[in-house]
Design an enzyme around this catalytic site. Structure first.
Site, PDB file in Angstrom:
ATOM      1  N   ILE A 161       0.859  -1.175   0.000  1.00 39.27           N
ATOM      2  CA  ILE A 161       0.000   0.000   0.000  1.00 39.27           C
ATOM      3  C   ILE A 161       0.898   1.229   0.000  1.00 39.27           C
ATOM      4  CG2 ILE A 161      -1.996  -1.088   1.097  1.00 39.27           C
ATOM      5  CD1 ILE A 161      -1.136  -0.011   3.759  1.00 39.27           C
ATOM      6  N   ASP A 162       0.345   2.356  -0.416  1.00 42.06           N
ATOM      7  CA  ASP A 162       1.142   3.572  -0.570  1.00 42.06           C
ATOM      8  C   ASP A 162       1.692   4.061   0.767  1.00 42.06           C
ATOM      9  OD1 ASP A 162       0.544   3.586  -3.283  1.00 42.06           O
ATOM     10  OD2 ASP A 162      -1.239   4.829  -3.000  1.00 42.06           O
ATOM     11  N   LYS A 163       2.742   4.851   0.669  1.00 40.73           N
ATOM     12  CA  LYS A 163       3.410   5.399   1.845  1.00 40.73           C
ATOM     13  C   LYS A 163       2.429   6.081   2.793  1.00 40.73           C
ATOM     14  CE  LYS A 163       6.756   8.976   3.170  1.00 40.73           C
ATOM     15  NZ  LYS A 163       7.721   9.995   2.687  1.00 40.73           N
TER      16      LYS A 163
END
Length: 360
Positions: A172-174
Site C-alpha cells: 500500500i502507498d506510503k
C-alpha cells in the site's frame, strides 16, 4: 502458468512499483549518467526486440517497465540509447543508465516498532502506519516496513528479507495506513501470491472523498497507467484503449457530510494508486490527496470560516484520507479463512469526527 511465472507477475504488479517510480523520477531530467546494470549478448543470439530480450534477462522487470526506460533514453546499446523495437545482435553490450549513482539495495534489519495484528509460523499480518514506505526504493532506502520486518524476524533462519521468494505479497502507498500480510516461508508466499493474482482475497478500504456521491453504491472500471504529463501520478484510460492495466473498484457510501463522503472501497484488482486514481476519475478525489488535487477546496462554501475549517482538517490529517481496513485470505497451510479488521488510525478518526461535528 507456473508458480515462478506467477510469483514474478505479482512482484511486477506490486512490490517493484517503488523501483519503477525511482526509475521514472530519475529520468525526468534526461538520460542518466550512472550505470545500474549491464550484460553482453551471447555470440549465438538470434535477433529479437530488446524489450522482450531484457524482460527475460532482468530479474523481476516487466516489459512495460523496460519500455518506459527505453523511451526515457535509459537503455543503451554499445553506448548509445535505443528504443524498445531495437533488435539485439550478437555481442551487443546493453546497459541501463540512470542519473543517480547506484544505491546498495540490500535490505538491512532495523529496530522499528511494528503493529502486529497476527503472527504464526507462516504469515505475519501488520497494521502499517501512514508515512511508512513499504519497500525500499524511490529515495526511501531505509526505515521501511520490510526493514522492520527483517529485524522482527532476524532470528528466523528461513526468512531472508532480500530473497523475493519470501516477504511482502502486496503493498500500500506510503501515506495510506492499514493491513498488510507478509509471507514468512516460500510456500506461504506462493500460496498467498496465487490468491492475490486470482483475486480471491478480500480487501476493503475506508476513504474520505470530496463531494456528495449521487448513488449509494457504484463500480469504477478503467485501465490504469502512468500519467504521461506527471510520471508520479496514475491516469485512468478506457478499458478498450489498450493502455495500462485493467482495474475495477467497487464503492459504497458509509456516511455523508454534505461536502465530503465517507466510503468503503473494495478492490477487484490491486493497481498502483488504484483508489486514488479511480475516485479522481469520477470527480471525487480523496480528501487530502495532494497528488490528485485533494488538498484544494473542491466542494463547499468560499467563506473564510469554511476555508479555516478545511485548513484545520488538512492539518489534522496531512495525507490522503485512505485506510486499508480489512484483509481476508485463506491460510496457506491450514486452508482456514482468515479475516482481519483494523481500527482507524488517530488522524483518520479525528478527521471523520471533525466532519461529523461540522455538519451538526
Amino acid at each position: 502458468m507456473t508458480d515462478d511465472t506467477l510469483s514474478n507477475n505479482i512482484l511486477e504488479d506490486n512490490i517493484l512499483d517503488d523501483d519503477l517510480e525511482e526509475m521514472q523520477e530519475s529520468t525526468e531530467s534526461g538520460p542518466g549518467q550512472y550505470e545500474h546494470w549491464r550484460m553482453t549478448v551471447d555470440a549465438g543470439q538470434q535477433p529479437v526486440r530488446i524489450d522482450k530480450f531484457l524482460a527475460e534477462h532482468m530479474q523481476h522487470s516487466s516489459r512495460n517497465r523496460i519500455q518506459t526506460a527505453a523511451e526515457a533514453g535509459c537503455i543503451q546499446v554499445n553506448g548509445k540509447p535505443v528504443k524498445s523495437n531495437y533488435k539485439v545482435r550478437p555481442n551487443d553490450l546493453i546497459t541501463l543508465m540512470l542519473d543517480r549513482p547506484k544505491h546498495d539495495s540490500t535490505i538491512l534489519p532495523e529496530d522499528i516498532p511494528l503493529d502486529i495484528v497476527y503472527e504464526d509460523d507462516d504469515v505475519l499480518v501488520v497494521n502499517k502506519p501512514a508515512g511508512m514506505v513499504v519497500h525500499p526504493g524511490a529515495g526511501n532506502f531505509n526505515g521501511t516496513l520490510i526493514n522492520a520486518v527483517a529485524w522482527h524476524l532476524r532470528d528466523l533462519k528461513i526468512f531472508d528479507a532480500n530473497d523475493p521468494a519470501v516477504g511482502l505479497v502486496h503493498r500500500i502507498d506510503k501515506d495510506t495506513s492499514g493491513l498488510l500480510v507478509v509471507a514468512k516461508t516460500a510456500d506461504a508466499k506462493t500460496a498467498l501470491g496465487k490468491q492475490f493474482f486470482y483475486k480471491t482475497t478480500h480487501r476493503a478500504y475506508n476513504a474520505l472523498v470530496w463531494g456528495n456521491l449521487q448513488e449509494d453504491t457504484g463500480r469504477i472500471e478503467g485501465n490504469i497507467a502512468r500519467d504521461p504529463k506527471d510520471r508520479l501520478r496514475m491516469k485512468v484510460f478506457p478499458p478498450d484503449s489498450g493502455i495500462g492495466k485493467p482495474a475495477v473498484t467497487h464503492w459504497r457510501v458509509l456516511e455523508r457530510f454534505g461536502y465530503t463522503t465517507l466510503v468503503e472501497c473494495v478492490l477487484e484488482t490491486g493497481r498502483t494508486h488504484q483508489i486514488r486514481a479511480h475516485m479522481k476519475e469520477i470527480g471525487h478525489p480523496l480528501f487530502g490527496d495532494e497528488r490528485y488535487g485533494g488538498t484544494e477546496i473542491l466542494w463547499g462554501q468560499r467563506s473564510s470560516t469554511y476555508k479555516a475549517f478545511i485548513h484545520n482538517c488538512l492539518t489534522l490529517c496531512p495525507r490522503q484520507a485512505l485506510h486499508a481496513k480489512t484483509l481476508g485470505f485463506v491460510h496457506p497451510r491450514t486452508g482456514k479463512q482468515m479475516d482481519f479488521d483494523s481500527a482507524w488510525p488517530e488522524d483518520f478518526a479525528a478527521l471523520i469526527e471533525k466532519w461529523r461535528r461540522y455538519i451538526k
